[in-house]
Design a protein around this motif. Structure first.
Motif, PDB file in Angstrom:
ATOM      1  N   VAL A 164      -7.930  -3.549   9.701  1.00 16.91           N
ATOM      2  CA  VAL A 164      -6.726  -3.641   8.867  1.00 16.91           C
ATOM      3  C   VAL A 164      -5.529  -3.519   9.796  1.00 16.91           C
ATOM      4  N   ILE A 165      -4.674  -4.536   9.800  1.00 20.24           N
ATOM      5  CA  ILE A 165      -3.549  -4.584  10.728  1.00 20.24           C
ATOM      6  C   ILE A 165      -2.255  -4.698   9.928  1.00 20.24           C
ATOM      7  N   VAL A 166      -1.327  -3.800  10.191  1.00 17.74           N
ATOM      8  CA  VAL A 166      -0.054  -3.771   9.475  1.00 17.74           C
ATOM      9  C   VAL A 166       1.063  -4.223  10.405  1.00 17.74           C
ATOM     10  N   ILE A 167       1.731  -5.300  10.022  1.00 13.43           N
ATOM     11  CA  ILE A 167       2.851  -5.821  10.802  1.00 13.43           C
ATOM     12  C   ILE A 167       4.098  -4.989  10.487  1.00 13.43           C
ATOM     13  N   SER A 168       4.720  -4.451  11.526  1.00 10.44           N
ATOM     14  CA  SER A 168       5.868  -3.565  11.303  1.00 10.44           C
ATOM     15  C   SER A 168       6.760  -3.549  12.534  1.00 10.44           C
ATOM     16  N   LEU A 169       8.063  -3.581  12.303  1.00  8.48           N
ATOM     17  CA  LEU A 169       9.001  -3.486  13.411  1.00  8.48           C
ATOM     18  C   LEU A 169       8.906  -2.115  14.070  1.00  8.48           C
ATOM     19  N   PRO A 170       8.879  -2.034  15.385  1.00 11.57           N
ATOM     20  CA  PRO A 170       8.872  -0.737  16.061  1.00 11.57           C
ATOM     21  C   PRO A 170      10.076   0.096  15.614  1.00 11.57           C
ATOM     22  N   GLY A 171       9.819   1.335  15.260  1.00 11.96           N
ATOM     23  CA  GLY A 171      10.891   2.220  14.843  1.00 11.96           C
ATOM     24  C   GLY A 171      11.324   2.068  13.405  1.00 11.96           C
ATOM     25  N   SER A 172      10.685   1.184  12.641  1.00 12.99           N
ATOM     26  CA  SER A 172      11.069   0.988  11.245  1.00 12.99           C
ATOM     27  C   SER A 172      10.760   2.226  10.411  1.00 12.99           C
ATOM     28  N   SER A 173      11.660   2.529   9.477  1.00 13.57           N
ATOM     29  CA  SER A 173      11.435   3.657   8.567  1.00 13.57           C
ATOM     30  C   SER A 173      10.280   3.375   7.622  1.00 13.57           C
ATOM     31  N   ARG A 174       9.879   2.116   7.500  1.00  9.83           N
ATOM     32  CA  ARG A 174       8.761   1.768   6.626  1.00  9.83           C
ATOM     33  C   ARG A 174       7.436   2.333   7.141  1.00  9.83           C
ATOM     34  N   ARG A 175       7.355   2.571   8.428  1.00 10.26           N
ATOM     35  CA  ARG A 175       6.078   3.000   9.015  1.00 10.26           C
ATOM     36  C   ARG A 175       5.592   4.321   8.418  1.00 10.26           C
ATOM     37  N   ALA A 176       6.500   5.255   8.244  1.00 10.05           N
ATOM     38  CA  ALA A 176       6.104   6.555   7.707  1.00 10.05           C
ATOM     39  C   ALA A 176       5.566   6.408   6.288  1.00 10.05           C
ATOM     40  N   ARG A 177       6.196   5.535   5.489  1.00 13.36           N
ATOM     41  CA  ARG A 177       5.751   5.348   4.110  1.00 13.36           C
ATOM     42  C   ARG A 177       4.364   4.731   4.046  1.00 13.36           C
ATOM     43  N   VAL A 178       4.147   3.662   4.808  1.00 15.11           N
ATOM     44  CA  VAL A 178       2.849   3.003   4.752  1.00 15.11           C
ATOM     45  C   VAL A 178       1.771   3.887   5.371  1.00 15.11           C
ATOM     46  N   GLN A 179       2.112   4.654   6.396  1.00 17.58           N
ATOM     47  CA  GLN A 179       1.157   5.584   6.986  1.00 17.58           C
ATOM     48  C   GLN A 179       0.723   6.619   5.949  1.00 17.58           C
ATOM     49  N   ALA A 180       1.674   7.181   5.217  1.00 22.69           N
ATOM     50  CA  ALA A 180       1.354   8.181   4.202  1.00 22.69           C
ATOM     51  C   ALA A 180       0.513   7.583   3.082  1.00 22.69           C
ATOM     52  N   ILE A 236      -7.813  -8.004   7.924  1.00 18.09           N
ATOM     53  CA  ILE A 236      -6.923  -7.848   6.779  1.00 18.09           C
ATOM     54  C   ILE A 236      -5.525  -7.640   7.338  1.00 18.09           C
ATOM     55  N   ILE A 237      -4.634  -8.546   7.018  1.00 17.97           N
ATOM     56  CA  ILE A 237      -3.278  -8.542   7.564  1.00 17.97           C
ATOM     57  C   ILE A 237      -2.305  -8.133   6.467  1.00 17.97           C
ATOM     58  N   LEU A 238      -1.536  -7.086   6.729  1.00 19.57           N
ATOM     59  CA  LEU A 238      -0.599  -6.549   5.750  1.00 19.57           C
ATOM     60  C   LEU A 238       0.787  -6.451   6.364  1.00 19.57           C
ATOM     61  N   GLU A 239       1.802  -6.552   5.531  1.00 22.51           N
ATOM     62  CA  GLU A 239       3.152  -6.218   5.945  1.00 22.51           C
ATOM     63  C   GLU A 239       3.435  -4.775   5.545  1.00 22.51           C
ATOM     64  N   ASP A 240       4.451  -4.191   6.157  1.00 21.04           N
ATOM     65  CA  ASP A 240       4.633  -2.750   6.001  1.00 21.04           C
ATOM     66  C   ASP A 240       5.309  -2.328   4.706  1.00 21.04           C
ATOM     67  N   ASP A 241       5.516  -3.278   3.790  1.00 18.97           N
ATOM     68  CA  ASP A 241       5.958  -2.895   2.448  1.00 18.97           C
ATOM     69  C   ASP A 241       4.795  -2.980   1.467  1.00 18.97           C
ATOM     70  N   ALA A 242       3.574  -3.090   1.985  1.00 15.91           N
ATOM     71  CA  ALA A 242       2.383  -3.152   1.132  1.00 15.91           C
ATOM     72  C   ALA A 242       2.114  -1.794   0.499  1.00 15.91           C
ATOM     73  N   GLN A 243       1.922  -1.786  -0.799  1.00 20.41           N
ATOM     74  CA  GLN A 243       1.638  -0.568  -1.543  1.00 20.41           C
ATOM     75  C   GLN A 243       0.302  -0.753  -2.252  1.00 20.41           C
ATOM     76  N   PRO A 244      -0.727   0.005  -1.901  1.00 22.90           N
ATOM     77  CA  PRO A 244      -2.045  -0.193  -2.517  1.00 22.90           C
ATOM     78  C   PRO A 244      -2.053   0.199  -3.983  1.00 22.90           C
ATOM     79  N   SER A 245      -2.729  -0.603  -4.791  1.00 22.73           N
ATOM     80  CA  SER A 245      -2.880  -0.280  -6.208  1.00 22.73           C
ATOM     81  C   SER A 245      -3.995   0.753  -6.373  1.00 22.73           C
ATOM     82  N   GLU A 246      -4.148   1.261  -7.579  1.00 25.41           N
ATOM     83  CA  GLU A 246      -5.180   2.260  -7.847  1.00 25.41           C
ATOM     84  C   GLU A 246      -6.564   1.659  -7.595  1.00 25.41           C
TER      85      GLU A 246
END
Length: 228
Positions: free
Chosen positions: A7-23, A91-101
């Motif tokens: 599973v690979i998440v495309i994300s800009l280095p230093g983006s604030s989105r990283r913390a959200r998708v990591q969590a 599996i290629i994801l962007e860093d605004d991906a939010q998993p469903s239940e």
């Protein structure tokens, strides 16, 4: 979890989105890796000059802004990586991906249900016409096979937020990737051009978030609303 492809998440280095998708993925126990996205604001003049803006204007009615170009290159880099390393699937994801239940359970069932001919499976998408036979998946989802629009149709499975891709699918997308002349989700979504064997999960397995677009933060797009 070893049964899942990378599973690979495309994300800009230093983006604030990283913390959200990591969590979000830590919470459901989904291992993944970040792929450093290309920042459109830092593209060289040489790279920008190589983009076929005339084609984009003619085919889509709009040019590509710097953010879209960076996003497109970021996705294409992963297709090249898959081919170079002989990676059979990812599996290629962007860093605004939010998993469903029930994301992991449904994803596993989807992967098991995909036929051998499948080359891409959208986890998030807009409207698309599918064949009537659909396979039930957990949590109220279904696996569908998408129909090719006519060759000259402008219908497109919009969204590059998340998808499964096979080695054969990566090769097909790379055949259309250069010169850069379309957004990332046009490359994956205009299946009538790539002739990629496309499937998807309905309703979407990934949810939309209210995260502001980082593409538009680089430079406003020359057309209407878009995800990314």
């Amino acid at each position: 979890m070893s049964s899942l492809p990378p599973v690979i998440v495309i994300s800009l280095p230093g983006s604030s989105r990283r913390a959200r998708v990591q969590a979000a993925f830590d919470e459901i126990g989904l291992p993944f890796e970040f792929h450093d996205a290309v920042n459109g604001a830092e593209l060289s003049d040489e790279t920008l000059a190589s983009v076929d803006q005339n084609y984009a204007e003619k085919e889509w009615g709009h040019g590509l802004n710097k953010g879209e170009i960076g996003c497109a290159i970021s996705h294409i880099q992963l297709y090249e990586r898959m081919v170079e390393k002989g990676l059979e699937e990812a599996i290629i994801l962007e860093d605004d991906a939010q998993p469903s239940e029930g994301f992991i359970q449904t994803l596993r069932e989807m992967l098991s249900a995909l036929p051998q001919r499948a080359e891409i499976a959208f986890l998030h998408h807009g409207k698309a016409k599918s064949w009537p036979i659909k396979r039930s998946l957990p949590n109220g989802h279904k696996l569908v096979r998408y129909r090719y629009p006519s060759a000259k149709s402008r219908r497109c499975i919009i969204s590059g937020r998340g998808y499964w891709l096979s080695q054969a699918g990566a090769q097909k997308l790379l055949e259309l990737a250069y010169p850069i002349r379309m957004p990332a989700d046009y490359l994956t979504g205009y299946i009538q051009r790539s002739h990629i064997h496309a499937y998807g999960v309905e309703p979407n397995l990934l949810l939309e978030t209210d995260t502001p677009s980082e593409i538009d933060a680089v430079e406003k797009r020359q057309y209407g609303g878009h995800t990314g």
